[in-house]
Design an enzyme around this catalytic site. Structure first.
Site, PDB file in Angstrom:
ATOM      1  N   ALA A 137     -12.310  20.338 -49.190  1.00 13.46           N
ATOM      2  CA  ALA A 137     -13.473  20.575 -50.045  1.00 13.46           C
ATOM      3  C   ALA A 137     -14.657  21.079 -49.223  1.00 13.46           C
ATOM      4  O   ALA A 137     -15.367  22.009 -49.643  1.00 13.46           O
ATOM      5  CB  ALA A 137     -13.841  19.288 -50.779  1.00 13.46           C
ATOM      6  N   ASP A 177     -18.163   2.740 -41.459  1.00  8.59           N
ATOM      7  CA  ASP A 177     -19.497   2.299 -41.021  1.00  8.59           C
ATOM      8  C   ASP A 177     -19.835   2.723 -39.595  1.00  8.59           C
ATOM      9  O   ASP A 177     -20.944   3.165 -39.320  1.00  8.59           O
ATOM     10  CB  ASP A 177     -19.557   0.759 -41.042  1.00  8.59           C
ATOM     11  N   ASP A 229      -9.995   0.479 -46.520  1.00  7.30           N
ATOM     12  CA  ASP A 229     -10.437  -0.914 -46.706  1.00  7.30           C
ATOM     13  C   ASP A 229     -11.481  -1.103 -47.807  1.00  7.30           C
ATOM     14  O   ASP A 229     -11.720  -2.236 -48.233  1.00  7.30           O
ATOM     15  CB  ASP A 229     -11.019  -1.462 -45.390  1.00  7.30           C
ATOM     16  N   LYS A 271       8.387 -22.653 -62.534  1.00  4.85           N
ATOM     17  CA  LYS A 271       8.380 -21.435 -61.715  1.00  4.85           C
ATOM     18  C   LYS A 271       8.729 -21.790 -60.274  1.00  4.85           C
ATOM     19  O   LYS A 271       8.081 -22.652 -59.669  1.00  4.85           O
ATOM     20  CB  LYS A 271       6.999 -20.783 -61.782  1.00  4.85           C
ATOM     21  N   ARG A 320      -1.524   2.813 -44.485  1.00  2.00           N
ATOM     22  CA  ARG A 320      -2.449   3.901 -44.140  1.00  2.00           C
ATOM     23  C   ARG A 320      -1.925   5.285 -44.518  1.00  2.00           C
ATOM     24  O   ARG A 320      -2.691   6.238 -44.588  1.00  2.00           O
ATOM     25  CB  ARG A 320      -2.701   3.901 -42.634  1.00  2.00           C
TER      26      ARG A 320
END
Ligand code: ADP
Length: 329
Positions: free
Chosen positions: A25, A106, A130, A217, A262
Site C-alpha cells: 500500500a 512500540d 500481539d 465433562k 507468526r
C-alpha cells in the site's frame, strides 16, 4: 513545507502477517502520488547501512497474500542510542530520503519518534500479532494469528476429547493476553489465563475441573498466555493437586504453539487494515507531516502524535472477560 519526492518504508521488530500488504500500500500510494519509494531491508539496521532498493508497482505484485515481510525485519539494539538515530536521520536525508514509514511495534515507534525529532519525518504503522500497542484498537497481524490459534485449538480439542485429557495451550502475546483471550473464546476454552488477571491454581483450574466433572465433562482446554510463566509447571501442579487432594488421575498435556502463530496467509481483515493504514501513512507524508502513528480507533483509521500514542494505556476488554467467564462453564 518541503515537497516529498522520495520516501522509504521498512519493517522492524517481530514480523506479522499483513506487513506485506502494508508495504504494498505504501509503495503503490507513493508511486501513484509521483514519489519514489525505497524499500529498506532488515529494519533500522538496513536504514543505518542504506541497504535499500527502489520499489515500483510491480515489485509488490503477488505479495498481498504472503505472510512474513518481503523487506526482512530485525532487532537493532544500536538504534536505541540517540547519537546513532541522529546520524542515521542525517545520513538518510543526505541520501535523498524525505520521509519514512516504519511498520512495527512500540519499540519501533520509539525509533520512529526519535527519527522525526532528528528531522526525518517518520510515520509508524502498528504491525504485531500481539495487539499490544496501547494507542490502537487493532494491530496488523492480530486477526491472522487469532485464526491460526483457533484452528490449532480445534485440532487439539479432537485429541483432548478422545483421551479425556486436559491440554494447556500456550499462545504468544508477550506481556499481554489479547491473543489468549480472543482465541480462547473462539476455541471454547474451559479456562483462559492472561497476565492482566490474577489467577489462582486451586480456584481457576482445580476447582474448575471439579465443577466440570460434576456436570459430566471430562476433557478440558486451558488457553494460557506466554506472559503467565511456566506452562509445564502449572500443568504439573494441577495434575498433582487433583491426584493428592481429590484422588483424580487426569492426564495433562502442554502444547506450546510457538512461531506457527507468526506465519501464514494474512486474513482479509489484516490485508484491508494494512492497506488502509499504508495509504493513510502516505497521505500524511504527502502533506509533509511526520511524527505520527496510524491507528484504528472506534472503527476508524486515524493518526496520533507518536509520543501521545506511546503514553496511552489500553486495558483488556471487560466485556470479553465476562464472555469468557460465562461461556467456559
Ligand atoms: P517492536 O517494534 O515489535 O516493539 P522491538 O522492541 O524489538 O520490537 O523494537 C524494534 C526495534 O526498534 C529495535 O530493535 C530498535 O532498533 C528500535 N527501538 C526499540 N526501542 C527503541 C528506543 N527506545 N529508541 C529507539 N529505537 C528503539
Amino acid at each position: 513545507m518541503k515537497e516529498m519526492k522520495t520516501i522509504g518504508v521498512l519493517t522492524s521488530g517481530g514480523d506479522a502477517p499483513g506487513m506485506n500488504a502494508a508495504i504494498r500500500a505504501v509503495v503503490r500510494a507513493g508511486v501513484n502520488s509521483g514519489m519514489h519509494v525505497l524499500g529498506i531491508h532488515n529494519g533500522y539496521t538496513g536504514l543505518m547501512k542504506l541497504d535499500m532498493k527502489e520499489m515500483d508497482m510491480r515489485e509488490v505484485s503477488d505479495t498481498l497474500h504472503r505472510g512474513g515481510t518481503i523487506l526482512g525485519s530485525a532487532r537493532c539494539l544500536e538504534f536505541k542510542k540517540p547519537e546513532v538515530v541522529k546520524s542515521t536521520a542525517e545520513q538518510a536525508k543526505e541520501n535523498g530520503i524525505d520521509g519514512l514509514v516504519v511498520i512495527g511495534g512500540d519499540g519501533s515507534f520509539r525509533g520512529a519518534r526519535d527519527l522525526s525529532l532528528a528531522g526525518l519525518p517518520t510515520i509508524g504503522l502498528p504491525g504485531t500479532i500481539d495487539n499490544d500497542i496501547d494507542c490502537t484498537d487493532y494491530t496488523i497481524g492480530y486477526d491472522t494469528a487469532l485464526n491460526t490459534v483457533s484452528d490449532c485449538i480445534d485440532k487439539i480439542r479432537d485429541t483432548t476429547l478422545s483421551h479425556n485429557r486436559c491440554t494447556f495451550v500456550e499462545v504468544m502475546g508477550k506481556d499481554a493476553g489479547y491473543i489468549a483471550l480472543s482465541a480462547g473464546i473462539a476455541g471454547g476454552a474451559e479456562a483462559i489465563l492472561i497476565p492482566e488477571q490474577k489467577f489462582d491454581i486451586q480456584k481457576d483450574l482445580v476447582q474448575m475441573i471439579m465443577d466440570c466433572r460434576a456436570r459430566g465433562k471430562y476433557h478440558y482446554i486451558i488457553v494460557i498466555a506466554e506472559g503467565i510463566g511456566n506452562t509445564q509447571e502449572i500443568a504439573d501442579k494441577t495434575e498433582e493437586l487433583l491426584r493428592t487432594e481429590h484422588d483424580i488421575e487426569l492426564e495433562t498435556k502442554v502444547c506450546i504453539l510457538g512461531h506457527i502463530q507468526r506465519g501464514g496467509r494474512p486474513t482479509v481483515k489484516d490485508r484491508i487494515t494494512a492497506s488502509q493504514m499504508g495509504v493513510h501513512a502516505v497521505d500524511l507524508l504527502k502533506q509533509g507531516i511526520g511524527n505520527r502513528v496510524v491507528v484504528k480507533r472506534d472503527g476508524k483509521i486515524t493518526d496520533l502524535d507518536i509520543l501521545e500514542g506511546l503514553n496511552m494505556k489500553k486495558t483488556i476488554d471487560a466485556d470479553m472477560l465476562r464472555l469468557a467467564d460465562i461461556l467456559s462453564l
